[in-house]
Write a protein that holds these residues in place. Structure first.
Motif, short mmCIF file in Angstrom:
data_model
loop_
_atom_site.label_atom_id
_atom_site.label_comp_id
_atom_site.label_asym_id
_atom_site.label_seq_id
_atom_site.Cartn_x
_atom_site.Cartn_y
_atom_site.Cartn_z
N GLY A 169 0.79 -1.22 0.00
CA GLY A 169 0.00 0.00 0.00
C GLY A 169 0.82 1.27 0.00
O GLY A 169 1.99 1.28 0.36
N VAL A 170 0.15 2.34 -0.42
CA VAL A 170 0.73 3.68 -0.40
C VAL A 170 -0.40 4.66 -0.10
O VAL A 170 -1.54 4.47 -0.54
N GLU A 171 -0.11 5.69 0.67
CA GLU A 171 -1.09 6.73 0.98
C GLU A 171 -0.38 8.09 1.02
O GLU A 171 0.81 8.18 1.36
N TYR A 172 -1.13 9.12 0.66
CA TYR A 172 -0.57 10.47 0.56
C TYR A 172 -1.59 11.45 1.11
O TYR A 172 -2.80 11.26 0.94
N GLY A 173 -1.11 12.52 1.76
CA GLY A 173 -2.03 13.51 2.29
C GLY A 173 -1.38 14.86 2.48
O GLY A 173 -0.15 14.96 2.61
N ARG A 174 -2.21 15.90 2.51
CA ARG A 174 -1.75 17.26 2.77
C ARG A 174 -2.73 17.92 3.73
O ARG A 174 -3.92 17.60 3.77
N ALA A 175 -2.22 18.86 4.52
CA ALA A 175 -3.05 19.60 5.46
C ALA A 175 -2.55 21.03 5.57
O ALA A 175 -1.37 21.31 5.35
N ASN A 176 -3.47 21.92 5.92
CA ASN A 176 -3.13 23.33 6.10
C ASN A 176 -3.86 23.85 7.34
O ASN A 176 -5.07 23.62 7.49
N ASP A 177 -3.12 24.50 8.24
CA ASP A 177 -3.72 25.09 9.44
C ASP A 177 -3.31 26.55 9.52
O ASP A 177 -2.16 26.87 9.84
N ASP A 178 -4.25 27.45 9.21
CA ASP A 178 -3.95 28.88 9.21
C ASP A 178 -3.70 29.40 10.62
O ASP A 178 -2.91 30.33 10.82
N ALA A 179 -4.41 28.83 11.61
CA ALA A 179 -4.22 29.29 12.99
C ALA A 179 -2.80 29.02 13.46
O ALA A 179 -2.19 29.85 14.14
N ALA A 180 -2.27 27.85 13.12
CA ALA A 180 -0.92 27.50 13.54
C ALA A 180 0.14 27.99 12.56
O ALA A 180 1.34 27.86 12.83
N GLY A 181 -0.27 28.51 11.41
CA GLY A 181 0.68 29.02 10.42
C GLY A 181 1.55 27.94 9.82
O GLY A 181 2.77 28.12 9.68
N VAL A 182 0.94 26.80 9.45
CA VAL A 182 1.74 25.66 8.98
C VAL A 182 0.99 24.88 7.90
O VAL A 182 -0.24 24.81 7.91
N GLU A 183 1.74 24.32 6.97
CA GLU A 183 1.23 23.38 5.99
C GLU A 183 2.00 22.08 6.14
O GLU A 183 3.20 22.10 6.46
N GLY A 184 1.33 20.96 5.92
CA GLY A 184 1.97 19.67 6.08
C GLY A 184 1.77 18.77 4.88
O GLY A 184 0.72 18.79 4.24
N GLU A 185 2.79 17.98 4.58
CA GLU A 185 2.74 16.98 3.53
C GLU A 185 3.24 15.66 4.11
O GLU A 185 4.28 15.62 4.77
N SER A 186 2.48 14.58 3.88
CA SER A 186 2.85 13.28 4.44
C SER A 186 2.57 12.17 3.44
O SER A 186 1.65 12.28 2.63
#
Length: 388
Positions: free
Chosen positions: A323-340
């Motif tokens: 298997g493989v999985e991919y995701g992204r997230a953005n949190d304006d309150a914390a001032g951060v973007e994430g890629e996993s």
């Protein structure tokens, strides 16, 4: 607000016929024990764990109604700076207020955070289940979390859709729509009809600590943001199409709660609203799926939205699950973007043991006015799960 909930449950059970004549000496009891160990050579936390012990006891009445009680105690050791997904992920700019998202639990704030091992009573509810659906009362997940569907994963504790443990503290992708955690609530779910099933939940006080959802936690430098009057509604679909052999699972959910922040808080909160949608398709030895959720994080007067999406695929071949999985997230309150992303293989070792081996990647990018913290990383991950 708690008395109407109790009265609703009592009224439902009290009006059922022939209950007084039932023989209550016959009960069915199931015990459940589970454990998970995550090994990540080179990570901040090279060994993390998750433990759970639960019991479900019920009685089937002559009229077909099932009455029961479920209880579960969980414990875990997670990353000390990101225990239970929440935590401080960046430092604010000089003079800027500390901000924490009421839904995500991620914060932009000064100060260190160091949380040790924790244990919580996460499940303790009564239930009544019959031809008209199921009613639950007590500490339990809300319907948005219970119905959640999304990308498949080889991992049960370091997945992207519903992460539980985080070796490097940099995984901010999450799409399993958990607003109320284990807070005491009343939930009703309908029977499944032509593949569809609906549900609603209400929690008068959602300011309750859980292992994976912890709005009661006050991070250094931030104000408390207790949640109350939390409502959830969800609709799920589960059906196998005979001609093609494909099984489709899907769900959408909406939730809201009042955020009762302190008047002296430097950030204004109002109500928090969250929407999610997810689905997967399974045929033969393949599962493919995706999920998305978005929340205003309860923050008023400035941009504080949180959003995340995941996608993945698993395939069984040669005696392994790949298997493989991919995701992204953005949190304006914390001032951060994430890629996993995660990739690997897994297989059962015995009827009660399973091992997954793969590679994980968690990268954080910070807003221009926020200072980064040493979170996130990549490397080999080994997950061992035991269940009975």
């Amino acid at each position: 607000m708690k008395h109407p909930i109790l009265l609703a449950f009592v009224s439902m059970t009290a009006c059922l016929p022939a209950m007084a004549q039932e023989n209550w000496s016959v009960w069915e009891t199931d015990w459940k024990a589970e454990a998970g160990l995550v090994l990540s050579p080179g990570a901040d936390e090279q060994a993390l764990y998750r433990l759970g012990l639960g019991v479900d006891t019920n009685r089937v009445l002559d009229n077909g109604l099932v009455l029961g009680f479920a209880l579960q105690l969980d414990a875990q050791q997670d990353h000390p700076a990101r225990s239970g997904f929440t935590g401080i992920v960046s430092d604010p700019a000089p003079g800027a207020p500390a901000v924490a998202g009421a839904f995500s639990g991620l914060a932009q704030a000064p100060g260190p955070e160091d949380e040790g091992a924790r244990g919580e009573l996460q499940t303790a509810y009564l239930y009544a289940e019959g031809g008209y659906g199921e009613l639950r009362l007590g500490r339990d997940e809300g319907v948005a979390k219970r119905f959640s569907q999304g990308a498949p994963s080889l991992f049960s504790t370091v997945s992207l859709h519903a992460p539980r443990l985080d070796p490097d503290g940099g995984a901010i992708v999450r799409a399993d729509h958990d607003l109320t955690g284990p807070a005491a609530k009343i939930s009703y779910t309908t029977p499944r009809i032509v593949g569809f099933k609906g549900g609603i939940s209400y929690a008068p006080d959602a300011n309750v600590r859980g292992l994976d959802r912890d709005p009661a936690r006050i991070l250094p430098g931030t104000a408390a943001y207790p949640l109350s009057d939390a409502g959830e509604a969800s609709l799920s679909f589960n059906h196998r199409f005979r001609e093609s052999g494909v099984r489709i699972r899907a769900a959408t959910a909406w939730s809201r709660a009042d955020v009762d922040a302190s008047p002296v808080s430097p950030v204004t909160y109002g109500t928090v609203e969250t929407l999610s949608v997810g689905a997967n398709a399974e045929w033969k030895d393949t599962i493919v799926g995706a999920s998305w959720q978005g929340s205003d994080n309860g923050v008023s007067g400035l941009s504080g939205d949180y959003s995340a999406w995941t996608a993945g695929i698993t395939q069984s071949a040669l005696g392994f699950d790949w298997g493989v999985e991919y995701g992204r997230a953005n949190d304006d309150a914390a001032g951060v973007e994430g890629e996993s992303w995660r990739a690997g293989l897994a297989r059962p070792v015995t009827e009660s043991a399973r091992i997954a081996f793969g590679y994980r990647y968690d990268q954080l990018d910070f807003a221009a006015d926020a200072s980064s913290r040493p979170l996130g990383g990549e490397g080999i991950v080994i997950e061992i799960t035991l269940s009975h």
